[in-house]
Scaffold this motif. Structure first.
Motif, PDB file in Angstrom:
ATOM      1  N   UNK A  16       0.767  -1.326  -0.091  1.00 16.86           N
ATOM      2  CA  UNK A  16      -0.030  -0.026   0.040  1.00 16.86           C
ATOM      3  C   UNK A  16       0.922   1.002  -0.034  1.00 16.86           C
ATOM      4  N   UNK A  17       1.993   1.311   0.680  1.00 10.91           N
ATOM      5  CA  UNK A  17       2.762   2.637   0.775  1.00 10.91           C
ATOM      6  C   UNK A  17       3.521   2.717  -0.537  1.00 10.91           C
ATOM      7  N   UNK A  18       3.919   1.437  -1.260  1.00 15.35           N
ATOM      8  CA  UNK A  18       4.588   1.844  -2.522  1.00 15.35           C
ATOM      9  C   UNK A  18       3.454   2.361  -3.611  1.00 15.35           C
ATOM     10  N   UNK A  19       2.005   1.829  -3.545  1.00 10.27           N
ATOM     11  CA  UNK A  19       1.350   2.173  -4.508  1.00 10.27           C
ATOM     12  C   UNK A  19       0.445   3.749  -4.334  1.00 10.27           C
ATOM     13  N   UNK A  20       0.620   4.018  -2.979  1.00  7.81           N
ATOM     14  CA  UNK A  20      -0.318   5.043  -2.401  1.00  7.81           C
ATOM     15  C   UNK A  20      -1.658   4.754  -2.313  1.00  7.81           C
ATOM     16  N   UNK A  21      -2.098   3.575  -2.381  1.00  9.77           N
ATOM     17  CA  UNK A  21      -3.449   3.078  -2.130  1.00  9.77           C
ATOM     18  C   UNK A  21      -3.486   1.879  -1.849  1.00  9.77           C
ATOM     19  N   UNK A  22      -4.541   1.432  -1.129  1.00 12.31           N
ATOM     20  CA  UNK A  22      -4.815  -0.103  -0.866  1.00 12.31           C
ATOM     21  C   UNK A  22      -5.204  -0.987  -1.900  1.00 12.31           C
ATOM     22  N   UNK A  23      -4.497  -1.980  -2.541  1.00 12.64           N
ATOM     23  CA  UNK A  23      -5.264  -2.763  -3.507  1.00 12.64           C
ATOM     24  C   UNK A  23      -6.180  -3.590  -3.048  1.00 12.64           C
ATOM     25  N   UNK A 146       8.520   1.394   4.493  1.00 13.34           N
ATOM     26  CA  UNK A 146       7.926   1.949   3.258  1.00 13.34           C
ATOM     27  C   UNK A 146       6.663   3.035   3.619  1.00 13.34           C
ATOM     28  N   UNK A 147       6.042   2.560   4.857  1.00  9.85           N
ATOM     29  CA  UNK A 147       5.212   3.502   5.461  1.00  9.85           C
ATOM     30  C   UNK A 147       5.693   4.792   5.914  1.00  9.85           C
ATOM     31  N   UNK A 148       6.794   4.564   6.798  1.00 11.23           N
ATOM     32  CA  UNK A 148       7.314   5.574   7.499  1.00 11.23           C
ATOM     33  C   UNK A 148       8.390   6.592   6.465  1.00 11.23           C
ATOM     34  N   UNK A 149       8.608   5.802   5.264  1.00  9.24           N
ATOM     35  CA  UNK A 149       9.283   6.662   4.255  1.00  9.24           C
ATOM     36  C   UNK A 149       8.334   7.626   3.756  1.00  9.24           C
ATOM     37  N   UNK A 150       7.220   6.806   3.281  1.00  8.93           N
ATOM     38  CA  UNK A 150       5.975   7.943   2.784  1.00  8.93           C
ATOM     39  C   UNK A 150       5.634   9.095   3.750  1.00  8.93           C
ATOM     40  N   UNK A 151       5.397   8.794   4.913  1.00  8.80           N
ATOM     41  CA  UNK A 151       4.934   9.776   5.834  1.00  8.80           C
ATOM     42  C   UNK A 151       6.075  10.819   6.085  1.00  8.80           C
ATOM     43  N   UNK A 152       7.438  10.631   6.187  1.00  7.16           N
ATOM     44  CA  UNK A 152       8.527  11.428   6.196  1.00  7.16           C
ATOM     45  C   UNK A 152       8.585  12.403   4.609  1.00  7.16           C
ATOM     46  N   UNK A 153       8.131  11.956   3.639  1.00 11.70           N
ATOM     47  CA  UNK A 153       7.977  12.646   2.483  1.00 11.70           C
ATOM     48  C   UNK A 153       6.695  13.336   2.239  1.00 11.70           C
ATOM     49  N   UNK A 154       5.786  13.121   3.041  1.00 14.10           N
ATOM     50  CA  UNK A 154       4.589  14.000   3.024  1.00 14.10           C
ATOM     51  C   UNK A 154       3.501  13.001   2.383  1.00 14.10           C
ATOM     52  N   UNK A 155       3.624  11.812   1.990  1.00 15.89           N
ATOM     53  CA  UNK A 155       2.544  11.295   1.050  1.00 15.89           C
ATOM     54  C   UNK A 155       1.697  10.682   2.001  1.00 15.89           C
ATOM     55  N   UNK A 156       0.556  10.325   1.470  1.00 13.17           N
ATOM     56  CA  UNK A 156      -0.745   9.539   2.268  1.00 13.17           C
ATOM     57  C   UNK A 156      -0.970   8.428   1.253  1.00 13.17           C
ATOM     58  N   UNK A 157      -1.495   7.416   2.071  1.00  9.23           N
ATOM     59  CA  UNK A 157      -2.190   6.385   1.080  1.00  9.23           C
ATOM     60  C   UNK A 157      -3.531   6.226   1.186  1.00  9.23           C
ATOM     61  N   UNK A 158      -4.283   6.242   0.025  1.00  4.69           N
ATOM     62  CA  UNK A 158      -5.641   6.246   0.011  1.00  4.69           C
ATOM     63  C   UNK A 158      -6.220   4.677   0.164  1.00  4.69           C
ATOM     64  N   UNK A 159      -7.398   4.695   0.442  1.00  2.68           N
ATOM     65  CA  UNK A 159      -8.238   3.619   1.047  1.00  2.68           C
ATOM     66  C   UNK A 159      -8.168   2.486  -0.332  1.00  2.68           C
ATOM     67  N   UNK A 160      -8.656   3.090  -1.127  1.00  2.00           N
ATOM     68  CA  UNK A 160      -8.492   2.406  -2.420  1.00  2.00           C
ATOM     69  C   UNK A 160      -8.204   3.090  -3.661  1.00  2.00           C
ATOM     70  N   UNK A 161      -8.035   2.276  -4.916  1.00  2.00           N
ATOM     71  CA  UNK A 161      -7.741   3.256  -5.975  1.00  2.00           C
ATOM     72  C   UNK A 161      -8.833   4.330  -6.572  1.00  2.00           C
ATOM     73  N   UNK A 162     -10.028   3.850  -6.022  1.00  2.00           N
ATOM     74  CA  UNK A 162     -11.189   4.894  -6.329  1.00  2.00           C
ATOM     75  C   UNK A 162     -11.011   6.220  -5.628  1.00  2.00           C
ATOM     76  N   UNK A 163     -10.538   5.721  -4.311  1.00  2.00           N
ATOM     77  CA  UNK A 163     -10.552   7.167  -3.344  1.00  2.00           C
ATOM     78  C   UNK A 163      -9.010   7.885  -4.043  1.00  2.00           C
ATOM     79  N   UNK A 164      -8.145   7.230  -4.409  1.00  2.00           N
ATOM     80  CA  UNK A 164      -7.165   7.908  -4.982  1.00  2.00           C
ATOM     81  C   UNK A 164      -7.398   8.694  -6.519  1.00  2.00           C
ATOM     82  N   UNK A 165      -8.623   8.047  -7.133  1.00  2.00           N
ATOM     83  CA  UNK A 165      -8.758   8.751  -8.234  1.00  2.00           C
ATOM     84  C   UNK A 165      -9.827  10.135  -8.190  1.00  2.00           C
ATOM     85  N   UNK A 166     -10.438   9.792  -6.893  1.00  2.00           N
ATOM     86  CA  UNK A 166     -11.386  11.147  -6.323  1.00  2.00           C
ATOM     87  C   UNK A 166     -10.675  12.139  -6.100  1.00  2.00           C
ATOM     88  N   UNK A 167      -9.539  12.134  -5.904  1.00  2.00           N
ATOM     89  CA  UNK A 167      -8.309  13.246  -5.888  1.00  2.00           C
ATOM     90  C   UNK A 167      -8.744  14.224  -6.678  1.00  2.00           C
TER      91      UNK A 167
END
Length: 344
Positions: A16-23, A146-167
């Motif tokens: 999930x951290x690598x893709x920025x959403x939960x597959x 990976x999640x800690x690295x995401x947080x440090x860089x300011x990235x968030x993980x969306x609950x789903x691909x649809x949630x990511x697209x909703x941005x």
């Protein structure tokens, strides 16, 4: 900064951290690649809808295999994510996985593992298709390196691909119409600034400062500032200069700022901002996020078309990032000093 993975369970939990959403209902493939003077790290990765993988396994993974062609791949791990259950002691979509394993073996991948996972949740049990006695328990995906690295860089993980697209939901027509004449005027000024090194340096400095503010969670709300920044990110020479962060250290700042500006910017300038978002997203290794960004483009600008072709051909994000960095640095030098840009 590369993310080092210590175990199969941690690798799976890092997805999930690598893709920025939960597959969900997905086939995920992650390669472990040797690095010069550094431990092996996961890159590149691919996610496709499980239904598409079942329908045509070869076509679904061919773009990703293209990325692997010139890389020192040490191993590949696949994850089938779904809640399906079949006969007792069997694994879902077995025939599809067998086909994919055979394709990967023919491709020369030295070490293969494919597992089934019901969901990305702490305590979920995964089970291997290659060795049915091999299994493991998933740690909390929010506590991985990976999640800690995401947080440090300011990235968030969306609950789903649809949630990511909703941005990619634009502001109201009223807001875009209000800003339209301001942005048009700012673009005319930006075009003039391209041939004035002092003015260009000031414009780039304003944009860099806005990116740094975005990294801290501060986004512009003044109409004139928004118009000025939108013009910088959509005028050809300045757009190229902003393809990469000034320090060349990937963070969420430029992507977040460009998304904020896109929501308020009318077409065709809006699609230039989508291209900027896709560039930064792909540089961070997030191919899925970059493709989602391009889906929001309403105008087929040359850069949008180029990026679509790059992603379809599976261009290595590392090589892509290097090229974009060189392009950006050359544009900055040309704008601020008048130095001639290459024809490449």
């Amino acid at each position: 900064m590369p993310v080092i993975i210590s175990s199969t369970s941690e690798l799976i939990a890092s997805i999930p951290a690598l893709f920025k959403f939960v597959p969900r209902d997905s086939l995920v493939l992650v390669s472990i690649v040797a690095q010069l003077d550094a431990p092996p790290a996961p890159s590149p990765a691919m996610r496709v809808d499980l239904a598409a993988a079942e329908q045509d396994p070869a076509s679904s993974i061919n773009p990703w295999l293209t990325q692997l062609s010139d890389l020192p791949v040490l191993a590949v791990t696949g994850i089938v994510v779904c809640h399906r259950t079949e006969e007792q002691d069997s694994l879902p979509v077995r025939s599809t996985v067998d086909t994919i394993l055979e394709i990967l073996r023919q491709h020369g991948v030295p070490s293969l593992e494919v597992v089934h996972l019901p969901e990305f949740a702490a305590g979920a049990r995964w089970r291997s298709y290659v060795d049915v006695d091999r299994t493991g328990i998933l740690p909390d995906p929010t506590t991985t390196v990976a999640a800690a690295t995401n947080t440090f860089a300011g990235f968030t993980v969306a609950a789903s691909r649809e949630d990511l697209a909703a941005r990619y939901t634009s502001a109201s027509d009223a807001d875009r119409d209000r800003l339209r004449p301001l942005i048009a005027a700012a673009i005319r000024q930006s075009e003039q600034d391209q041939s004035q090194p002092a003015a260009a340096q000031d414009r780039i400095a304003r944009a860099d400062a806005a990116v740094r503010a975005s990294e801290r969670g501060v986004l512009p709300d003044d109409d004139l500032v928004i118009a000025d920044l939108a013009a910088t990110f959509t005028t050809l020479e300045f757009r190229d200069a902003m393809l990469v962060e000034a320090e060349n250290e990937p963070s969420a700042g430029a992507e977040r700022l460009a998304l904020h500006l896109w929501r308020l910017t009318p077409e065709p300038a809006a699609s230039h901002l989508i291209a900027i978002i896709a560039v930064h997203t792909y540089r961070h290794g997030d191919g899925a996020g970059a493709r989602i960004a391009l889906e929001a483009a309403r105008t087929g600008t040359p850069l949008v078309r180029l990026l679509s072709a790059c992603f379809a051909r599976g261009i290595d994000p590392v090589l892509f990032s290097q090229f974009m960095h060189e392009t950006s640095q050359e544009a900055r030098e040309h704008l601020t000093t008048g130095a001639r840009r290459s024809d490449a």
